[in-house]
Enzyme design. Structure first.
Site, PDB file in Angstrom:
ATOM      1  N   MET A  17       0.859  -1.186   0.000  1.00  0.00           N
ATOM      2  CA  MET A  17       0.000   0.000   0.000  1.00  0.00           C
ATOM      3  C   MET A  17       0.895   1.235   0.000  1.00  0.00           C
ATOM      4  O   MET A  17       2.008   1.200   0.552  1.00  0.00           O
ATOM      5  CB  MET A  17      -0.897   0.000   1.235  1.00  0.00           C
ATOM      6  N   PHE A  18       0.464   2.310  -0.612  1.00  0.00           N
ATOM      7  CA  PHE A  18       1.189   3.580  -0.728  1.00  0.00           C
ATOM      8  C   PHE A  18       2.399   3.508  -1.660  1.00  0.00           C
ATOM      9  O   PHE A  18       3.189   4.447  -1.725  1.00  0.00           O
ATOM     10  CB  PHE A  18       1.667   4.105   0.645  1.00  0.00           C
ATOM     11  N   GLY A  20       2.316   3.512  -4.826  1.00  0.00           N
ATOM     12  CA  GLY A  20       2.071   4.252  -6.062  1.00  0.00           C
ATOM     13  C   GLY A  20       1.458   3.419  -7.167  1.00  0.00           C
ATOM     14  O   GLY A  20       1.518   3.799  -8.346  1.00  0.00           O
ATOM     15  N   LYS A  21       0.827   2.296  -6.816  1.00  0.00           N
ATOM     16  CA  LYS A  21       0.217   1.418  -7.828  1.00  0.00           C
ATOM     17  C   LYS A  21      -0.894   2.137  -8.595  1.00  0.00           C
ATOM     18  O   LYS A  21      -0.938   2.096  -9.813  1.00  0.00           O
ATOM     19  CB  LYS A  21      -0.364   0.157  -7.154  1.00  0.00           C
ATOM     20  N   THR A  22      -1.792   2.782  -7.841  1.00  0.00           N
ATOM     21  CA  THR A  22      -2.920   3.443  -8.517  1.00  0.00           C
ATOM     22  C   THR A  22      -2.438   4.636  -9.332  1.00  0.00           C
ATOM     23  O   THR A  22      -2.921   4.872 -10.442  1.00  0.00           O
ATOM     24  CB  THR A  22      -3.989   3.862  -7.486  1.00  0.00           C
ATOM     25  N   GLU A  92      -7.148  -2.492  -7.263  1.00  0.00           N
ATOM     26  CA  GLU A  92      -7.441  -3.217  -6.016  1.00  0.00           C
ATOM     27  C   GLU A  92      -7.763  -4.686  -6.301  1.00  0.00           C
ATOM     28  O   GLU A  92      -8.696  -5.265  -5.712  1.00  0.00           O
ATOM     29  CB  GLU A  92      -8.595  -2.546  -5.260  1.00  0.00           C
ATOM     30  N   ASN A  94      -6.492  -7.269  -5.358  1.00  0.00           N
ATOM     31  CA  ASN A  94      -6.391  -8.158  -4.197  1.00  0.00           C
ATOM     32  C   ASN A  94      -7.744  -8.417  -3.531  1.00  0.00           C
ATOM     33  O   ASN A  94      -7.899  -9.387  -2.806  1.00  0.00           O
ATOM     34  CB  ASN A  94      -5.403  -7.607  -3.176  1.00  0.00           C
ATOM     35  N   CYS A 151      11.429   3.741   9.206  1.00  0.00           N
ATOM     36  CA  CYS A 151      12.864   4.011   9.020  1.00  0.00           C
ATOM     37  C   CYS A 151      13.193   4.733   7.709  1.00  0.00           C
ATOM     38  O   CYS A 151      14.340   5.137   7.505  1.00  0.00           O
ATOM     39  CB  CYS A 151      13.665   2.710   9.106  1.00  0.00           C
ATOM     40  N   CYS A 186       9.131  -1.673   5.871  1.00  0.00           N
ATOM     41  CA  CYS A 186      10.135  -2.596   5.328  1.00  0.00           C
ATOM     42  C   CYS A 186      10.089  -3.908   6.115  1.00  0.00           C
ATOM     43  O   CYS A 186       9.390  -4.019   7.120  1.00  0.00           O
ATOM     44  CB  CYS A 186      11.522  -1.969   5.390  1.00  0.00           C
TER      45      CYS A 186
END
Ligand code: ADP
Ligand code: MG
Ligand code: ZN
Length: 199
Positions: A17-18, A20-22, A92, A94, A151, A186
């Site tokens: 998530m976040f 940058g897929k969309t 989306e 998934n 981090c 991560c």
């Protein structure tokens, strides 16, 4: 990216998530529209975070989409949306049942360029169907990274937080409507509570 010209194909955009897929999906859609292609955009009924009939990025951009029942044979409705577009985008992924794999194959076999976006890991860090199957059958796969919220290094995992605390491994994979939130993290910073919750 465009070596194949005589048939359809599948492109997968995955990552946490976040990541940058969309945004990447919307970038490809804009370019397809500039090139004069017909486009069809689909989103699962379960995902109403940005309003019912659009796909949207965390950065605020949106595109009109057809809402599809994501459960059971529901994804097959994508095949009934006529005329079938030259470029078909599904966000989306998934949230869709595994029926989506066959739907994407059928569309690509029929000559469409199919762009599928979705996260490839559950909050436990396990493969999240149907993305693994889609990634295996696709011609092109891009795996994006977010920024780890702890981090700052590249993040590939979805950290689920329930009331601000790391979720328990026994929690259900899809938990719509609960007081949950997600962060990109991560491998090192990803936390999963295991063992009995009443210890
Ligand atoms: P995805 O579809 O993969 O969830 P989006 O395309 O909706 O991602 O959003 C990506 C945008 O989210 C970034 O461009 C950035 O503005 C924002 N963002 C918020 N948190 C993070 C993070 N931890 N790492 C990277 N981008 C983030
Ligand atoms: Mg997205
Ligand atoms: Zn980290």
């Amino acid at each position: 990216m465009h070596a194949i010209t005589r048939s359809g194909w599948i492109e997968v955009i995955s990552g946490s998530m976040f990541s940058g897929k969309t945004e990447e999906l919307l970038r490809r859609l804009r370019r397809a529209e500039i090139a004069g292609r017909s486009v069809g955009v689909f989103t699962p009924a379960v995902d109403d975070r940005y309003g019912e009939t659009t796909i949207g990025s965390h950065a605020g951009r949106q595109w009109e989409a057809t809402v599809v029942d994501n459960e059971g044979e529901g994804p097959r409705d994508i095949l009934d949306d006529r005329p079938i577009a030259e470029v078909i985008a599904i966000d989306e992924a998934n949230f869709f049942s595994n029926a989506l794999v066959d739907v994407c194959e059928t569309l690509a076999d029929g000559g469409s360029r199919v762009i599928v976006s979705g996260t490839d890991q559950t909050f436990r860090g396990e493969p999240f169907e149907p993305l693994p199957q889609l990634m295996a059958t696709a011609e092109y796969v891009d795996k994006l990274q977010a920024v780890c919220s702890e981090c700052g290094e590249p993040a590939s995992r979805n950290q689920r937080l329930i009331d601000g605390a790391p979720a328990h491994a026994d929690d259900p994979t899809i938990l719509v409507g609960a007081a949950e939130s997600y962060e990109a993290r991560c491998r090192d910073c990803h936390v999963l509570v295991t063992g009995r919750s009443d210890d």
